[in-house]
Scaffold this active site. Structure first.
Site, PDB file in Angstrom:
ATOM      1  N   LYS A 178       0.827  -1.212   0.000  1.00  0.00           N
ATOM      2  CA  LYS A 178       0.000   0.000   0.000  1.00  0.00           C
ATOM      3  C   LYS A 178       0.862   1.263   0.000  1.00  0.00           C
ATOM      4  O   LYS A 178       0.558   2.228  -0.681  1.00  0.00           O
ATOM      5  CB  LYS A 178      -0.944   0.026   1.212  1.00  0.00           C
ATOM      6  CG  LYS A 178      -1.934  -1.123   1.259  1.00  0.00           C
ATOM      7  CD  LYS A 178      -2.966  -0.959   2.370  1.00  0.00           C
ATOM      8  CE  LYS A 178      -2.411  -0.908   3.758  1.00  0.00           C
ATOM      9  NZ  LYS A 178      -1.806  -2.181   4.221  1.00  0.00           N
ATOM     10  N   ARG A 236      -9.205   0.991   9.180  1.00  0.00           N
ATOM     11  CA  ARG A 236      -8.823  -0.397   9.419  1.00  0.00           C
ATOM     12  C   ARG A 236      -9.901  -1.169  10.175  1.00  0.00           C
ATOM     13  O   ARG A 236      -9.742  -2.366  10.412  1.00  0.00           O
ATOM     14  CB  ARG A 236      -7.545  -0.433  10.235  1.00  0.00           C
ATOM     15  CG  ARG A 236      -6.290  -0.722   9.405  1.00  0.00           C
ATOM     16  CD  ARG A 236      -5.121  -0.638  10.352  1.00  0.00           C
ATOM     17  NE  ARG A 236      -3.985  -1.407   9.989  1.00  0.00           N
ATOM     18  CZ  ARG A 236      -2.866  -0.858   9.484  1.00  0.00           C
ATOM     19  NH1 ARG A 236      -2.819   0.405   9.176  1.00  0.00           N
ATOM     20  NH2 ARG A 236      -1.815  -1.621   9.267  1.00  0.00           N
ATOM     21  N   ARG A 238      11.390  -7.135   4.195  1.00  0.00           N
ATOM     22  CA  ARG A 238      11.244  -5.686   4.027  1.00  0.00           C
ATOM     23  C   ARG A 238      12.300  -4.920   4.823  1.00  0.00           C
ATOM     24  O   ARG A 238      12.578  -5.229   5.974  1.00  0.00           O
ATOM     25  CB  ARG A 238       9.839  -5.267   4.476  1.00  0.00           C
ATOM     26  CG  ARG A 238       9.617  -3.765   4.409  1.00  0.00           C
ATOM     27  CD  ARG A 238       8.169  -3.413   4.302  1.00  0.00           C
ATOM     28  NE  ARG A 238       7.393  -3.693   5.494  1.00  0.00           N
ATOM     29  CZ  ARG A 238       6.105  -3.409   5.601  1.00  0.00           C
ATOM     30  NH1 ARG A 238       5.460  -2.876   4.576  1.00  0.00           N
ATOM     31  NH2 ARG A 238       5.446  -3.693   6.701  1.00  0.00           N
ATOM     32  N   ARG A 279      11.684  -2.774  10.243  1.00  0.00           N
ATOM     33  CA  ARG A 279      10.696  -2.237  11.169  1.00  0.00           C
ATOM     34  C   ARG A 279      10.543  -3.183  12.354  1.00  0.00           C
ATOM     35  O   ARG A 279      10.551  -4.394  12.180  1.00  0.00           O
ATOM     36  CB  ARG A 279       9.340  -2.102  10.452  1.00  0.00           C
ATOM     37  CG  ARG A 279       9.175  -0.767   9.766  1.00  0.00           C
ATOM     38  CD  ARG A 279       7.947  -0.720   8.913  1.00  0.00           C
ATOM     39  NE  ARG A 279       6.722  -1.154   9.604  1.00  0.00           N
ATOM     40  CZ  ARG A 279       5.503  -0.984   9.114  1.00  0.00           C
ATOM     41  NH1 ARG A 279       5.342  -0.391   7.931  1.00  0.00           N
ATOM     42  NH2 ARG A 279       4.450  -1.398   9.758  1.00  0.00           N
ATOM     43  N   ARG A 314      -0.419  -9.452  13.089  1.00  0.00           N
ATOM     44  CA  ARG A 314      -0.972  -8.381  12.243  1.00  0.00           C
ATOM     45  C   ARG A 314      -1.877  -8.970  11.163  1.00  0.00           C
ATOM     46  O   ARG A 314      -2.904  -8.387  10.814  1.00  0.00           O
ATOM     47  CB  ARG A 314       0.167  -7.575  11.613  1.00  0.00           C
ATOM     48  CG  ARG A 314       0.858  -6.685  12.635  1.00  0.00           C
ATOM     49  CD  ARG A 314       2.196  -6.207  12.160  1.00  0.00           C
ATOM     50  NE  ARG A 314       2.115  -5.184  11.155  1.00  0.00           N
ATOM     51  CZ  ARG A 314       3.108  -4.885  10.318  1.00  0.00           C
ATOM     52  NH1 ARG A 314       4.229  -5.549  10.346  1.00  0.00           N
ATOM     53  NH2 ARG A 314       2.963  -3.924   9.442  1.00  0.00           N
TER      54      ARG A 314
HETATM   55  P1  AMP Z   1       1.128   0.281   9.005  1.00  0.00           P
HETATM   56  O1  AMP Z   1       2.390   1.029   8.790  1.00  0.00           O
HETATM   57  O2  AMP Z   1      -0.034   0.853   8.237  1.00  0.00           O
HETATM   58  O3  AMP Z   1       1.285  -1.209   8.796  1.00  0.00           O
HETATM   59  O4  AMP Z   1       0.731   0.487  10.548  1.00  0.00           O
HETATM   60  C1  AMP Z   1       1.581   0.030  11.592  1.00  0.00           C
HETATM   61  C2  AMP Z   1       0.789  -0.115  12.878  1.00  0.00           C
HETATM   62  O5  AMP Z   1       0.221   1.159  13.248  1.00  0.00           O
HETATM   63  C3  AMP Z   1      -0.395  -1.053  12.814  1.00  0.00           C
HETATM   64  O6  AMP Z   1      -0.019  -2.415  13.000  1.00  0.00           O
HETATM   65  C4  AMP Z   1      -1.263  -0.528  13.952  1.00  0.00           C
HETATM   66  O7  AMP Z   1      -0.742  -0.918  15.225  1.00  0.00           O
HETATM   67  C5  AMP Z   1      -1.065   0.972  13.844  1.00  0.00           C
HETATM   68  N1  AMP Z   1      -2.075   1.580  12.937  1.00  0.00           N
HETATM   69  C6  AMP Z   1      -1.863   2.199  11.746  1.00  0.00           C
HETATM   70  N2  AMP Z   1      -3.011   2.638  11.210  1.00  0.00           N
HETATM   71  C7  AMP Z   1      -3.992   2.285  12.081  1.00  0.00           C
HETATM   72  C8  AMP Z   1      -5.411   2.429  12.098  1.00  0.00           C
HETATM   73  N3  AMP Z   1      -6.073   3.028  11.078  1.00  0.00           N
HETATM   74  N4  AMP Z   1      -6.088   1.939  13.150  1.00  0.00           N
HETATM   75  C9  AMP Z   1      -5.451   1.351  14.186  1.00  0.00           C
HETATM   76  N5  AMP Z   1      -4.132   1.145  14.236  1.00  0.00           N
HETATM   77  C10 AMP Z   1      -3.394   1.619  13.197  1.00  0.00           C
END
Ligand code: AMP
Length: 213
Positions: free
Chosen positions: A13, A88, A127, A160, A171
């Site tokens: 994404k 989400r 990654r 990360r 996740r």
């Molecule tokens: P991402 O980089 O989008 O994979 O986000 C990393 C982490 O941030 C996720 O595993 C969640 O813990 C938190 N996170 C990001 N966006 C959201 C969201 N819209 N709602 C809840 N947690 C989020």
């Protein structure tokens, strides 16, 4: 053009959002990046979010929704936006629908980047990201020109913290339980487009060009 990127964590994404941001000159808003930035800057929000992120859990809706609604009200979103990693959950999607309706706006495209779980597990384990400029690499599929070093800004690449095997598994479980239902939600709103995320980055770019131009 108002775009939502759907898809499992690690589906690409962020990469596809960056491509669309450049092409359409509309902001790419990643809630994950906002939280990581807050963690880096030792803010209260960052400290709260980190406890959930480290376990692969979602940050509670109340900490995310107002942050995004405020961000979308900024001037640079007037011509559109790309939301990456938000919504989400169904309550987040409902809150977004309502906030956009209040602004007499809506979502034009919900792009679902579709990848099977085995593909995601492989992708996330390899990654590497740049802590300087946010560029993303993969040890095998998208290696940097010089091992361990960002092509764009020269910083040392890192993995990360939440890209370790246990957190990845969690996740994915959270994605299937809480985020996947949004595919039907946006199909019902007639804005869903499914995109095969396994066909390679440039091929996905071409599919996106065709869909959105
Ligand atoms: P991402 O980089 O989008 O994979 O986000 C990393 C982490 O941030 C996720 O595993 C969640 O813990 C938190 N996170 C990001 N966006 C959201 C969201 N819209 N709602 C809840 N947690 C989020």
């Amino acid at each position: 053009m108002n775009i939502i990127m759907l898809g499992a964590p690690g589906a690409g994404k962020g990469t596809f959002s960056a491509y669309l941001e450049e092409k359409y000159q509309i902001p790419h808003i990643s809630t994950g990046d906002i939280f990581r930035e807050n963690i880096k800057n030792n803010t209260e929000l960052g400290a709260k979010a980190k406890t959930y992120m480290d376990k692969g859990e979602l940050v509670p809706d109340e900490l995310v929704v107002s942050l995004v609604v405020d961000r979308l009200a900024k001037d640079d979103c007037a011509k559109g936006f790309i939301l990456d990693g938000f919504p989400r959950t169904l309550p987040q999607a409902d809150a977004l629908t309502k906030a956009l309706e209040d602004a007499e706006s809506g979502i034009d495209y919900a792009l679902n980047i579709d990848c099977p779980d085995e593909f995601i597990i492989n992708r996330m384990a390899g990654r590497r990201v740049c802590p300087g400029c946010g560029a993303s690499y993969h040890l095998v599929n998208v290696p940097p020109k010089k091992e361990g070093v960002c092509d764009v800004c020269g910083a040392e690449l890192i993995q990360r913290e939440d890209d370790n095997p246990e957190t990845i598994a969690n996740r994915l479980r959270v994605y299937h339980e809480q985020t996947q239902p949004l595919i039907d939600y946006y199909a019902d709103q007639k804005v869903l487009e499914n995109v095969d995320g396994t066909i390679g980055r440039d091929n996905v770019f071409a599919v996106l060009d065709k869909l959105l131009d």
